[in-house]
Design a protein around this motif. Structure first.
Motif, mmCIF file in Angstrom:
data_model
loop_
_atom_site.group_PDB
_atom_site.id
_atom_site.type_symbol
_atom_site.label_atom_id
_atom_site.label_comp_id
_atom_site.label_asym_id
_atom_site.label_seq_id
_atom_site.Cartn_x
_atom_site.Cartn_y
_atom_site.Cartn_z
ATOM 1 N N ILE A 637 0.909 -1.277 -0.214
ATOM 2 C CA ILE A 637 -0.286 0.202 -0.008
ATOM 3 C C ILE A 637 1.030 0.926 -0.082
ATOM 4 C CG2 ILE A 637 -2.052 1.268 0.921
ATOM 5 C CD1 ILE A 637 -2.619 -1.838 2.802
ATOM 6 N N VAL A 638 0.838 1.965 -1.422
ATOM 7 C CA VAL A 638 2.169 3.433 -0.652
ATOM 8 C C VAL A 638 1.193 4.312 -1.463
ATOM 9 C CG1 VAL A 638 4.124 4.272 -2.897
ATOM 10 C CG2 VAL A 638 4.356 1.517 -2.181
ATOM 11 N N ARG A 645 -2.879 5.460 3.958
ATOM 12 C CA ARG A 645 -2.241 4.443 3.873
ATOM 13 C C ARG A 645 -2.423 3.122 5.550
ATOM 14 N NH1 ARG A 645 3.281 7.244 3.182
ATOM 15 N NH2 ARG A 645 3.016 6.719 5.744
ATOM 16 N N THR A 646 -2.715 4.096 6.862
ATOM 17 C CA THR A 646 -2.680 3.596 7.660
ATOM 18 C C THR A 646 -4.485 3.351 7.682
ATOM 19 O OG1 THR A 646 -1.441 5.046 8.818
ATOM 20 C CG2 THR A 646 -3.030 4.476 9.808
ATOM 21 N N MET A 649 -4.007 -0.349 6.046
ATOM 22 C CA MET A 649 -3.304 -1.347 6.805
ATOM 23 C C MET A 649 -4.565 -2.101 7.773
ATOM 24 S SD MET A 649 -1.622 -3.385 6.666
ATOM 25 C CE MET A 649 -0.032 -2.695 5.814
ATOM 26 N N ASP A 670 2.774 -1.837 9.163
ATOM 27 C CA ASP A 670 2.403 -0.284 8.522
ATOM 28 C C ASP A 670 3.540 0.715 8.978
ATOM 29 O OD1 ASP A 670 1.403 1.802 8.094
ATOM 30 O OD2 ASP A 670 -0.325 2.061 9.649
ATOM 31 N N THR A 685 3.355 -0.617 3.708
ATOM 32 C CA THR A 685 3.375 0.427 3.734
ATOM 33 C C THR A 685 4.540 1.227 3.447
ATOM 34 O OG1 THR A 685 2.821 1.405 5.484
ATOM 35 C CG2 THR A 685 0.070 -0.245 4.711
ATOM 36 N N SER A 687 5.548 5.665 1.612
ATOM 37 C CA SER A 687 5.264 6.884 0.971
ATOM 38 C C SER A 687 5.902 6.376 -0.739
ATOM 39 C CB SER A 687 6.176 7.978 1.423
ATOM 40 O OG SER A 687 6.940 7.506 1.158
#
Length: 746
Positions: A637-638, A645-646, A649, A670, A685, A687
């Motif tokens: 998850i980017v 993102r959080t 997750m 995460d 996850t 950035s």
């Protein structure tokens, strides 16, 4: 005492009357008849003007008149009719043969009268009271062509010419008057707008007239070209009227110049192509069809003086429903009934200078004189909506959503389709924005694929017409309406999104078979699509023109289009459900999606739901699953900080727990991942993709790319990433490259 004339009739009276009642005004008409039954007043006249119209409105009219004529004294009853035989025998002594009634008219307006097609025209009645008509065409055993006529009786000659003027628009019929001397044969008639030319004293100088006629014949033959006949030529909507060469004093002209006969013979030979027919006042081999003798209407000369002048008077442009012959407005049962193929998808958009409807037919030329399937509107942005509304309102007025659907695409957001989008026919209405352009494009491509599969898979039908014919004949098939794709600002759309050009060109090539029509509009012609466009609307100065091939006609639009745009779609929504939509709303505009909305999947499928995935090609939204059962084992998850993102997750963790009972076998990190966990499935996850461990990227079972800080970092699609709305939980799925929306846990 002045004679009082009381009239029952429609339209303007033919002469002075004291009182006139329309036949449909039953109460007042009945009061008038009762008054006459009781004696009326001495010297009064009751005029029943056009028996057929009046008797149709009041079936008891004949009995009332029988009573009046038997009992009333000192009053007169006059009946006008097209034929004495239209009237009961016991009333026929009261009949005066009337010119307009002979042609089925209660009064004259160009809009109502000029409906004739070139075939027959009545000129009077025979000795038995039966109508006498003249056939205007014959056949050469293969093709239809115009007949050359001879009318030796002056009254029949004038009745024929005036009858043609009364029932045919100047676009269908025009006349050349040739008079050997300066007589009154054409008096009154020469004031009609149908008169192409009027030559007097031709017996003294026929050479110039003959040369002019031959030149006109050559011009017409060149225009018609290789078309089989002039009648086929008109099928492609070219403006070339029949031209009747009316010769009075033929014998005197031929005596002065025998070569005039040679010129007429040349013209007569090419009638099938040129449309130039002869009407001669003397027997001649060139005109074998003799106009029969008859009794012409009693008021022929009076009408010949007044009617041509009336033909030149301007008439108001009809309102929308009057233009379409529905004065009482929209009625579903009547308007959406099955119509003959020739009338399907053919609607009026306005009226020409003669008050006649200007039609557009989006069928292809190979189907019942169609003009389409594709066309364009060229005008400034502020004016394009006028003719677009006239066109689309006419189409939805006559076709149900099962027969026609609309896709409205407004590139500039100028509101050109405002009001129309509420019609139940609208398959989709879109403003092209960065976040929606690609999904609109995919939806159009998907519609092409869907229609191909429906036709081929449903029975190997060649066209939508074949498909619908089978459905009408009882085949168990779902509706497959024609779809009209309307794009305003098409050139700007292509310039900014060039990928649209290919799909529009595909529609242009195969649309006639698959029922996909284009109506494109902009300030200039769509150069890249020019070869596909058959009809064109263009604003020249303040006037609208319709161009089809070499036919260019000016027309006026109904004055109440704004009001109709507000009322008609709303009225249709009251009786018809909105059709299924081409596209569901984009996911970023949905309210929050919760995990509770999804059904728990059996653990053996190794799949867990985490949100929704846009699938515009197939016109739907699917469940977006995190699938750990394929060749890949890991997920990512980017997205930039704040992109969700959080939350994603957290949703994934809850969905895994609901499916498998726990997160055993999963490593859900995460944030940055240090080292390589021993878990079977790893999800991280980050950035940016650069922060995702290489072993995860090498074995990526699924991935979500949320909004990135820099769209050039995208591994999915840089442009789609740039256009992605900056809303938490909205992203792109890595493998299908489609937009997704992550669910929340509660």
């Amino acid at each position: 005492m002045t004679q009082q004339i009381y009239r029952i009739g429609r339209g303007a009276p033919p002469g002075p009357v004291n009182v006139s009642f329309d036949p449909t005004d039953h109460r007042r008409c009945q009061n008038l008849l009762t008054w006459f039954e009781r004696g009326g007043e001495p010297g009064a006249t009751l005029l029943i003007d056009n028996w057929k119209l009046c008797e149709e409105a009041d079936p008891g009219l004949a009995q009332s008149l029988r009573w009046i004529t038997a009992m009333a004294r000192g009053v007169e009853v006059i009946i006008t009719a097209g034929s004495p035989n239209d009237v009961p025998e016991y009333l026929r002594s009261l009949v005066r043969l009337d010119f307009l009634a002979l042609h089925g008219l209660g009064g004259f307006t160009r809009a109502e009268a000029w409906k004739g097609e070139w075939g027959t025209v009545p000129i009077g009645v025979d000795g038995d009271g039966d109508p006498v008509s003249v056939e205007l065409t014959d056949s050469d055993e293969q093709y239809r062509r115009g007949s050359h006529l001879c009318a030796t009786a002056p009254e029949a000659f004038r009745s024929l010419v005036l009858g043609l003027m009364t029932t045919h628009s100047p676009k269908v019929f025009q006349a050349v008057f040739i008079d050997a001397h300066d007589t009154t044969t054409f008096a009154g008639l020469d004031q009609a707008p149908h008169v192409h030319a009027h030559y007097r004293g031709v017996a003294t100088d026929p050479g110039q007239v003959a040369g002019t006629l031959l030149a006109e014949s050559e011009r017409r033959l060149e225009v018609v070209g290789n078309t089989w006949t002039i009648f086929h030529h008109r099928g492609f909507d070219q403006v070339l009227p029949q031209l009747l060469i009316c010769v009075n004093g033929l014998d005197d002209i031929l005596a002065a110049a025998p070569e005039f006969g040679t010129a007429l013979a040349t013209i007569a030979q090419d009638v099938g192509k040129s449309g130039m027919q002869l009407l001669l006042d003397s027997p001649h081999d060139l005109a074998p069809h003799q106009v029969p003798g008859c009794t012409v209407p009693a008021n022929l000369d009076e009408v010949a003086r007044s009617l041509p002048l009336l033909m030149n008077k301007a008439e108001p442009v009809p309102d929308f429903f009057a233009l379409h012959g529905l004065p009482d407005g929209f009625d579903r049962q009547h308007a959406w009934r099955m119509r003959p193929v020739r009338e399907q998808y053919r609607v009026a958009v306005g009226t020409d200078e003669h008050g006649q409807p200007i039609d557009i037919d989006i069928k292809s030329a190979s189907l019942q004189d169609g003009m389409g399937p594709h066309g364009e509107v060229v005008a400034p942005a502020a004016r394009r909506a006028e003719v677009i509304r006239a066109m689309l309102l006419g189409q939805i007025l006559w076709h149900s959503p099962d027969e026609l659907q609309l896709i409205l695409i407004d590139f500039h957001g100028s509101g050109v389709f405002a009001g129309l989008e509420s019609a139940p026919h609208v398959y989709g209405s879109y403003r092209v924005e960065a976040a929606t352009a690609s999904r609109i494009l995919e939806a159009l491509q998907g519609e092409q694929e869907r229609r191909t599969n429906v036709l081929v898979g449903g029975g190997n039908y060649q066209t939508t017409w074949d498909y619908r014919e089978a459905r009408v004949n009882g085949a168990p098939l779902d509706p497959l309406p024609e779809v009209l794709v309307c794009i305003d600002g098409v050139q700007g759309l292509i310039d900014q999104h060039p990928e649209f050009l290919e799909v529009l060109q595909t529609f242009g090539r195969v649309g006639r078979s698959y029922g996909q029509h284009l109506l494109l509009s902009d300030t200039a012609p769509a150069a890249d699509l020019k070869s596909f466009l058959a009809y064109h609307f263009e604003l020249t100065g303040e006037n609208w023109t319709r161009r089809i091939g070499r036919s260019v006609e000016s027309f006026a639009l109904p004055p109440d289009l704004d009001e109709t745009t507000k009322s008609l779609p709303h009225a249709m929504r009251q009786v018809e459900a909105v059709c299924d939509q081409l596209l569901p709303p984009p996911l970023h505009k949905w309210t929050d999606i919760t995990l509770d909305q999804f059904t728990v999947i059996a653990p053996e499928h190794r799949t867990v739901p985490v949100g929704l995935r846009d699938n515009p090609f197939e016109h739907r939204v699917d469940v977006f699953d995190a699938n750990f059962g394929g060749t890949g084992r890991h997920g990512a998850i980017v997205g930039k900080p704040g992109s969700g993102r959080t939350t994603a997750m957290r949703t994934l963790t809850e969905s895994i727990t609901r499916t498998f009972g726990s997160t055993s076998g999963f490593h859900l990190e995460d944030g940055p991942l240090y080292g390589r966990p021993e878990a079977q499935h790893v999800v991280v996850t980050a950035s940016s993709w650069a922060e995702v461990p290489q072993f995860v990227r090498d074995s990526l079972a699924w991935g979500v790319e949320l909004k990135l800080t820099d769209p050039t970092w995208s591994i999915v699609d840089e442009r789609r990433q740039a256009d992605l709305p900056d809303r938490p939980g909205t992203g792109l799925c890595v493998h299908q490259k489609q937009q997704v929306r992550i669910a929340i846990t509660s």
